[in-house]
Design a protein around this motif. Sequence first.
Motif, PDB file in Angstrom:
ATOM      1  N   THR A  90       6.563  13.499  -6.531  1.00  0.00           N
ATOM      2  CA  THR A  90       5.841  12.396  -6.993  1.00  0.00           C
ATOM      3  C   THR A  90       6.040  12.141  -8.494  1.00  0.00           C
ATOM      4  O   THR A  90       5.469  12.843  -9.391  1.00  0.00           O
ATOM      5  CB  THR A  90       4.440  12.227  -6.503  1.00  0.00           C
ATOM      6  OG1 THR A  90       4.224  12.719  -5.048  1.00  0.00           O
ATOM      7  CG2 THR A  90       3.503  11.352  -7.049  1.00  0.00           C
ATOM      8  N   GLY A  93      -3.266  11.945  -1.883  1.00  0.00           N
ATOM      9  CA  GLY A  93      -4.520  12.162  -0.706  1.00  0.00           C
ATOM     10  C   GLY A  93      -5.336  10.973  -0.823  1.00  0.00           C
ATOM     11  O   GLY A  93      -6.152  10.560  -0.116  1.00  0.00           O
ATOM     12  N   SER A  94      -4.771   9.828  -1.321  1.00  0.00           N
ATOM     13  CA  SER A  94      -5.721   8.671  -1.401  1.00  0.00           C
ATOM     14  C   SER A  94      -4.704   7.334  -0.826  1.00  0.00           C
ATOM     15  O   SER A  94      -3.513   7.366  -1.381  1.00  0.00           O
ATOM     16  CB  SER A  94      -6.237   8.254  -2.696  1.00  0.00           C
ATOM     17  OG  SER A  94      -7.121   9.050  -3.230  1.00  0.00           O
ATOM     18  N   ARG A  95      -5.331   6.496  -0.081  1.00  0.00           N
ATOM     19  CA  ARG A  95      -4.648   5.552   0.077  1.00  0.00           C
ATOM     20  C   ARG A  95      -4.739   4.151  -0.482  1.00  0.00           C
ATOM     21  O   ARG A  95      -6.020   4.003  -0.878  1.00  0.00           O
ATOM     22  CB  ARG A  95      -4.987   4.959   1.785  1.00  0.00           C
ATOM     23  CG  ARG A  95      -3.881   3.784   2.322  1.00  0.00           C
ATOM     24  CD  ARG A  95      -2.771   4.111   2.500  1.00  0.00           C
ATOM     25  NE  ARG A  95      -1.875   3.157   3.098  1.00  0.00           N
ATOM     26  CZ  ARG A  95      -0.371   3.253   3.193  1.00  0.00           C
ATOM     27  NH1 ARG A  95       0.179   4.506   2.981  1.00  0.00           N
ATOM     28  NH2 ARG A  95       0.115   2.444   3.985  1.00  0.00           N
ATOM     29  N   SER A 155       0.968  -1.170  -0.037  1.00  0.00           N
ATOM     30  CA  SER A 155      -0.015   0.105   0.025  1.00  0.00           C
ATOM     31  C   SER A 155       0.807   1.322  -0.061  1.00  0.00           C
ATOM     32  O   SER A 155       1.968   1.320   0.181  1.00  0.00           O
ATOM     33  CB  SER A 155      -1.106  -0.134   1.176  1.00  0.00           C
ATOM     34  OG  SER A 155      -0.044   0.100   2.328  1.00  0.00           O
ATOM     35  N   LEU A 156       0.258   2.214  -0.442  1.00  0.00           N
ATOM     36  CA  LEU A 156       0.875   3.522  -0.425  1.00  0.00           C
ATOM     37  C   LEU A 156      -0.100   4.778  -0.345  1.00  0.00           C
ATOM     38  O   LEU A 156      -1.140   4.588  -0.595  1.00  0.00           O
ATOM     39  CB  LEU A 156       1.648   3.807  -1.609  1.00  0.00           C
ATOM     40  CG  LEU A 156       1.042   4.049  -3.117  1.00  0.00           C
ATOM     41  CD1 LEU A 156       1.927   4.723  -4.049  1.00  0.00           C
ATOM     42  CD2 LEU A 156       0.451   2.855  -3.673  1.00  0.00           C
ATOM     43  N   ASP A 157       0.436   6.050   0.095  1.00  0.00           N
ATOM     44  CA  ASP A 157      -0.556   7.201  -0.181  1.00  0.00           C
ATOM     45  C   ASP A 157      -0.089   7.847  -1.463  1.00  0.00           C
ATOM     46  O   ASP A 157       1.136   8.086  -1.768  1.00  0.00           O
ATOM     47  CB  ASP A 157      -0.261   7.931   1.336  1.00  0.00           C
ATOM     48  CG  ASP A 157      -0.679   7.371   2.426  1.00  0.00           C
ATOM     49  OD1 ASP A 157      -1.897   7.043   2.258  1.00  0.00           O
ATOM     50  OD2 ASP A 157       0.166   7.366   3.397  1.00  0.00           O
ATOM     51  N   LEU A 158      -1.139   8.170  -2.193  1.00  0.00           N
ATOM     52  CA  LEU A 158      -0.819   8.867  -3.424  1.00  0.00           C
ATOM     53  C   LEU A 158      -1.827   9.924  -3.696  1.00  0.00           C
ATOM     54  O   LEU A 158      -2.897   9.811  -3.610  1.00  0.00           O
ATOM     55  CB  LEU A 158      -1.044   7.868  -4.636  1.00  0.00           C
ATOM     56  CG  LEU A 158      -0.326   8.464  -6.041  1.00  0.00           C
ATOM     57  CD1 LEU A 158       1.083   8.560  -5.963  1.00  0.00           C
ATOM     58  CD2 LEU A 158      -0.658   7.272  -6.936  1.00  0.00           C
TER      59      LEU A 158
END
Length: 416
Positions: A337, A77-79, A72-75
């Motif tokens: 990013t 503003g979304s997980r 998993s990752l935060d991208l």
Amino acid sequence: MYRDGVFGRVPAVPADFATLEARAKEVSTPRAWAYVAGGAGEGRTMRNNRAAFDRWAIVPRMAHGNTTRDLSLDLLGSRLPAPVLLAPVGAGALMGEDSDLKIARGAAANGIPYVFSNQGCNAMEDTAAEMGETPRWVQLYWSTDEGLVDSMLARAEAIGAGALVVTLDTTLLGWRPMDLNIGSLPFSQGLGIAQYTSDPRFAEIVRERIAAAAGAAKESTEVTLGAIKTLLAMTRNHPGAFLENLRSPVPRAAVETFLDIYSNPGLSWDHLATLRERTQLPVVLKGILHPHDAKRAFDSGVDAIVVSNHGGRQVDNAIASLDALVTIREAVGDDPTVLLDSGIRTGADVFTALALGANAVLLGRPHMYGLAIAGAQGVAEVVANVIAELDLTMALSGTADLASITRECVVPNPSA
């Protein structure tokens, strides 16, 4: 999959890319295959993309003791459950009816974002309805009509898009021999323009065009069997009842209007600078290949970039996206990013891209091949296979999470 095999059940889509591609070609029309599988010129950029991955080798580490992995990752503003998004591919209905709705379902089944194509075959509002709570992003081709740009931005915000992806590398269509040799441009038949025919500003432009043509001298049109088939295709692909559309000038005018205004060859950094005043969405610029462009993008305040050569469809013998990623990450540092698009085929490819500096990747042709073979289920299985292979590659290489996938995990391939 092995458990299903005990009962004589096999997957809907093949687990390896070569068989996946071959099976998709079998079930596709020549026109569909030319558009989706074809590339620019002699196809060298597509080959460059794959050769770039072959130049790197993964170095597994042993006795690491890890028994679980966190993908998993935060991208923006979304997980997300995995570092994979589905790339926008125009005119997807060539590979299956209601293509965008099925792609959305396949993405949502895995909890990953789908970047809605600006040249999609279903309106973004309808596609968003298929995603549930799964994040969705929206692609933008910058039109020559600024009112249409604003309308698209407003609609993207209204459907809860997580980001706006502005594609920079297709202000003109590249030289695509597979399409040219059969005289096939899907948009000329009204395929892939659903974001436009569902847009209020575009409808206004079409009405203005029809009104202006009403007082002009009538054009003489050559009547051929091909022209009749094209007219019928325009009529069938336009929203509304077929017979009503057949009697109306709107379907043909919509296609002509789209071809005139869909993309702006004069797109510049000055245009892009206006986005902060026009939308609250995170802005992603797609099509970056040069480190100077990457630095300028981040200096201008964008939230992310996609290193991409459009899957090899725009410039023949362009730099491989993976090669560009290496130089761009070195130029911009660790914090910005950076996503990678073009050439991703497997979970091992995703691992290599992450090791070389990508935060996440966009999957293009593979999910379209899954769509052609088995619709939404095919898309879902292709995505699940890529993520599963990434998970296994991490397990067998000693990386417990995405942060552990670093440059030390790969080396130049001595046999390449």
